[in-house]
Write a protein that holds these residues in place. Structure first.
Motif, PDB file in Angstrom:
ATOM      1  N   LEU A  68       0.869  -1.203   0.086  1.00 57.73           N
ATOM      2  CA  LEU A  68       0.175  -0.042   0.082  1.00 57.73           C
ATOM      3  C   LEU A  68       0.886   1.319  -0.119  1.00 57.73           C
ATOM      4  N   ASP A  69       0.344   2.418  -0.551  1.00 60.84           N
ATOM      5  CA  ASP A  69       0.914   3.664  -0.554  1.00 60.84           C
ATOM      6  C   ASP A  69       0.133   4.584   0.361  1.00 60.84           C
ATOM      7  N   LEU A  70      -1.116   4.212   0.479  1.00 63.91           N
ATOM      8  CA  LEU A  70      -2.314   4.956   1.250  1.00 63.91           C
ATOM      9  C   LEU A  70      -2.964   4.281   2.109  1.00 63.91           C
ATOM     10  N   LYS A  90       5.783   1.164   7.988  1.00 70.20           N
ATOM     11  CA  LYS A  90       5.935   0.416   6.462  1.00 70.20           C
ATOM     12  C   LYS A  90       6.202   1.601   5.343  1.00 70.20           C
ATOM     13  N   GLY A  91       5.955   2.876   6.049  1.00 71.26           N
ATOM     14  CA  GLY A  91       6.212   3.869   4.783  1.00 71.26           C
ATOM     15  C   GLY A  91       4.929   4.422   4.160  1.00 71.26           C
ATOM     16  N   ILE A  92       3.684   3.890   4.814  1.00 71.95           N
ATOM     17  CA  ILE A  92       2.496   4.088   4.100  1.00 71.95           C
ATOM     18  C   ILE A  92       1.991   5.381   4.701  1.00 71.95           C
ATOM     19  N   ASN A  93       1.309   6.152   3.838  1.00 72.87           N
ATOM     20  CA  ASN A  93       0.970   7.592   4.049  1.00 72.87           C
ATOM     21  C   ASN A  93      -0.457   7.464   4.484  1.00 72.87           C
ATOM     22  N   VAL A 119       6.129   9.888   6.931  1.00 72.97           N
ATOM     23  CA  VAL A 119       4.984   9.849   6.057  1.00 72.97           C
ATOM     24  C   VAL A 119       4.173  11.128   5.972  1.00 72.97           C
ATOM     25  N   ILE A 120       3.225  11.180   4.902  1.00 69.77           N
ATOM     26  CA  ILE A 120       2.470  12.182   4.647  1.00 69.77           C
ATOM     27  C   ILE A 120       1.205  11.789   5.303  1.00 69.77           C
TER      28      ILE A 120
END
Length: 331
Positions: A68-70, A90-93, A119-120
């Motif tokens: 996942l990205d978001l 995990k670096g997921i925004n 992360v954002i």
């Protein structure tokens, strides 16, 4: 173009609203929905025809199987059990609905996790995206509005809502789970507060089993700028009607917000009063989602990062604590 992979934690009404908006954005693809009951996740996927999405009831399994990205988090305030922290690691925004947690300590843990992972994040305070709110914030910040003086708002409705919403330990009450939007606007427009008092009562729902929250609230806020504010809430008003209004008075300007999206600006610095109307021509939920997606694509901070989610929680917590102390003294 590589699409951003989106997962959902929670499959309720707010998840549906955000998912419908994202469905029409070319830059994203919803690939997973997680709910405590897997059927709820599957029903949302089927309803919105997300052909490439899988349903889960195990959050850690979803994280392990999906790249996942978001992550969109739409859970009741008390339901957060470290999922945000695991996703951020995990670096997921993260997009998270308000209030971000049931108390300050839980909120701080979330904020720290997002900060450490870099992360954002975006909090679902969609009222901030109203055209009139943005214009007023600009005029206050550049001094054209004049000295901040008074802010007065109310949120009136009449609904039993979901079962968890009616329970103090799960939702935090109407002032916390719903009217928090107006408290957020108060802090956004007038800045930090110096002190806050309030009265919370249950007037109309004492005979409703499981209804342990307040159904009326009234607060008084003293801002550090010297301005004052009051916010009233009621779940005893007209059934089926959702009335949200806000009036902001500054030295050179008075603004009346009707259901937040429509606002009338009255400029009164000179002898004559000039009038200007702002009406948001785009859905506020769309605007907050569009900003979040663009922030991720552009690698910039979103307009309402998760750190903003703590401010109204602190204010409301103080109001509730002072109300509790007053009630104990009167016993």
């Amino acid at each position: 173009m590589k699409k951003l992979k989106v997962g959902f934690l929670g499959a309720g009404e707010m998840a549906r609203i955000h998912a419908e908006i994202l469905r029409d954005m070319a830059e994203v693809e919803i690939t997973a929905v997680n709910s405590r009951h897997k059927k709820s996740a599957a029903d949302l996927i089927k309803r919105l025809q997300f052909e490439k999405a899988d349903a889960y009831s195990d959050f850690e399994q979803m994280l392990a199987e999906k790249d996942l990205d978001l992550l969109y988090i739409s859970l009741p305030p008390a339901a957060h059990q470290g999922e945000l922290e695991k996703a951020a690691a995990k670096g997921i925004n993260i997009f998270i609905e308000k209030p971000i947690a049931i108390n300050e300590s839980r909120a701080r843990s979330m904020i720290e996790a997002v900060k450490e992972a870099d992360v954002i994040s975006q909090v679902g305070y969609h009222y901030r995206f109203a055209a009139g709110v943005q214009k007023l914030k600009e005029l206050i910040d550049n001094g054209q509005a004049g000295k901040q003086a008074l802010l007065q708002g109310h949120y009136f409705c009449n609904s039993l809502h979901s079962n968890w919403w009616r329970q103090q330990e799960l939702s935090g009450g109407q002032i916390y789970e719903q009217i928090i939007h107006l408290y957020d606007l108060a802090l956004f427009l007038f800045g930090d507060y110096q002190s806050a008092e309030g009265i919370l009562t249950n007037c109309c729902h004492q005979n409703i089993e499981g209804y342990t929250i307040e159904d009326n609230s009234l607060s008084l806020i003293h801002f550090k700028s010297g301005a004052i504010g009051s916010i009233a809430g009621s779940n005893c008003a007209v059934p089926g009607s959702w009335n949200k209004e806000l009036t902001v008075i500054c030295g050179n300007l008075t603004v009346n917000f009707e259901n937040i999206e429509k606002s009338v600006f009255k400029y009164h610095q000179g002898a004559e009063v000039e009038r200007e109307v702002f009406d948001s021509d785009q859905d506020l939920y769309y605007l907050e989602n569009r900003d979040f997606i663009d922030a991720v694509l552009e690698n910039r901070e979103a307009r309402v990062p998760i750190s903003e989610g703590l401010k109204a929680i602190k204010l409301i917590s103080e109001i509730k604590e002072n109300n509790k102390k007053r009630a104990e003294q009167n016993v």
